[in-house]
Enzyme design. Structure first.
Site, PDB file in Angstrom:
ATOM      1  N   CYS A 116       0.602  -0.926   0.130  1.00 41.19           N
ATOM      2  CA  CYS A 116       0.155   0.012   0.351  1.00 41.19           C
ATOM      3  C   CYS A 116       0.827   1.375   0.085  1.00 41.19           C
ATOM      4  O   CYS A 116       2.345   1.155  -0.508  1.00 41.19           O
ATOM      5  CB  CYS A 116      -0.668   0.059   0.884  1.00 41.19           C
ATOM      6  SG  CYS A 116      -0.286   0.279   2.939  1.00 41.19           S
ATOM      7  N   ARG A 121      -1.668  -0.307   5.689  1.00 41.87           N
ATOM      8  CA  ARG A 121      -3.297  -1.536   4.555  1.00 41.87           C
ATOM      9  C   ARG A 121      -2.770  -2.405   4.255  1.00 41.87           C
ATOM     10  O   ARG A 121      -4.285  -3.815   4.627  1.00 41.87           O
ATOM     11  CB  ARG A 121      -3.696  -0.881   3.472  1.00 41.87           C
ATOM     12  CG  ARG A 121      -5.117   0.863   3.965  1.00 41.87           C
ATOM     13  CD  ARG A 121      -5.693   1.554   3.429  1.00 41.87           C
ATOM     14  NE  ARG A 121      -3.664   2.620   2.272  1.00 41.87           N
ATOM     15  CZ  ARG A 121      -3.937   3.364   1.494  1.00 41.87           C
ATOM     16  NH1 ARG A 121      -5.027   3.146   0.904  1.00 41.87           N
ATOM     17  NH2 ARG A 121      -3.103   4.165   1.848  1.00 41.87           N
TER      18      ARG A 121
END
Length: 163
Positions: A116, A121
């Protein structure tokens, strides 16, 4: 304290009942512990140089879990974009179709490096993928930002005037 004969007999007959109760509860506790789900395996993290080597060797594919807009602004060559979160006016929303969308392009045995922007994330995405049965996922430490900072190849989108 003097004990009468009847009291001693009552106490002695209660001991086996107490022992039986303790043994039963112990067995139930052991059975309950045995039926607990094992704790999830920790997410494996790799640095960007190692991730690049894994991808270049042809054994791993790059899954980019940033938003579509972030992906359009630049991404690792030949990476697949499946957003893990969406940024909306109400805040952040998890992509409820994430696992299904990944499963459409990857088998559960495929070797996948997940990235990410910064690695947060992608770590969450890796945990969800592992919980869904994907066995060979690795999180890229530092994400796309670290990838760029380390001078690794990226594909940038062309400006509209260049098209």
């Amino acid at each position: 304290m003097t004990m009468r004969f009847g009291q001693k007999k009552k106490r002695m007959t209660m001991r086996p009942a107490i022992l039986l109760t303790i043994c039963t509860l112990s067995v139930l506790l052991l059975v309950a512990r045995g039926s607990e789900k094992p704790s999830p395996a920790p997410v494996v993290a790799v640095g960007v140089a190692a991730a690049s080597d894994l991808i270049r060797s042809g054994g791993h594919r790059y899954l980019d879990v940033r938003t579509e807009e972030e992906f359009r602004n630049g991404h690792v060559e030949d990476s697949l974009n499946v957003p893990y979160l969406f940024f909306t006016s109400q805040g952040t929303e998890k992509n409820t179709q994430f696992i299904a969308q990944v499963a459409a392009d990857f088998d559960k045995e495929d070797n996948i490096v997940v990235g990410c922007k910064s690695g947060v994330r992608s770590e969450l995405a890796c945990a969800d993928l592992m919980a869904a049965g994907f066995r060979n996922v690795k999180n890229i430490e530092g994400g796309y930002t670290a990838w760029v900072e380390n001078g690794l190849a990226v594909k940038k989108s062309q400006a509209r005037d260049e098209l």
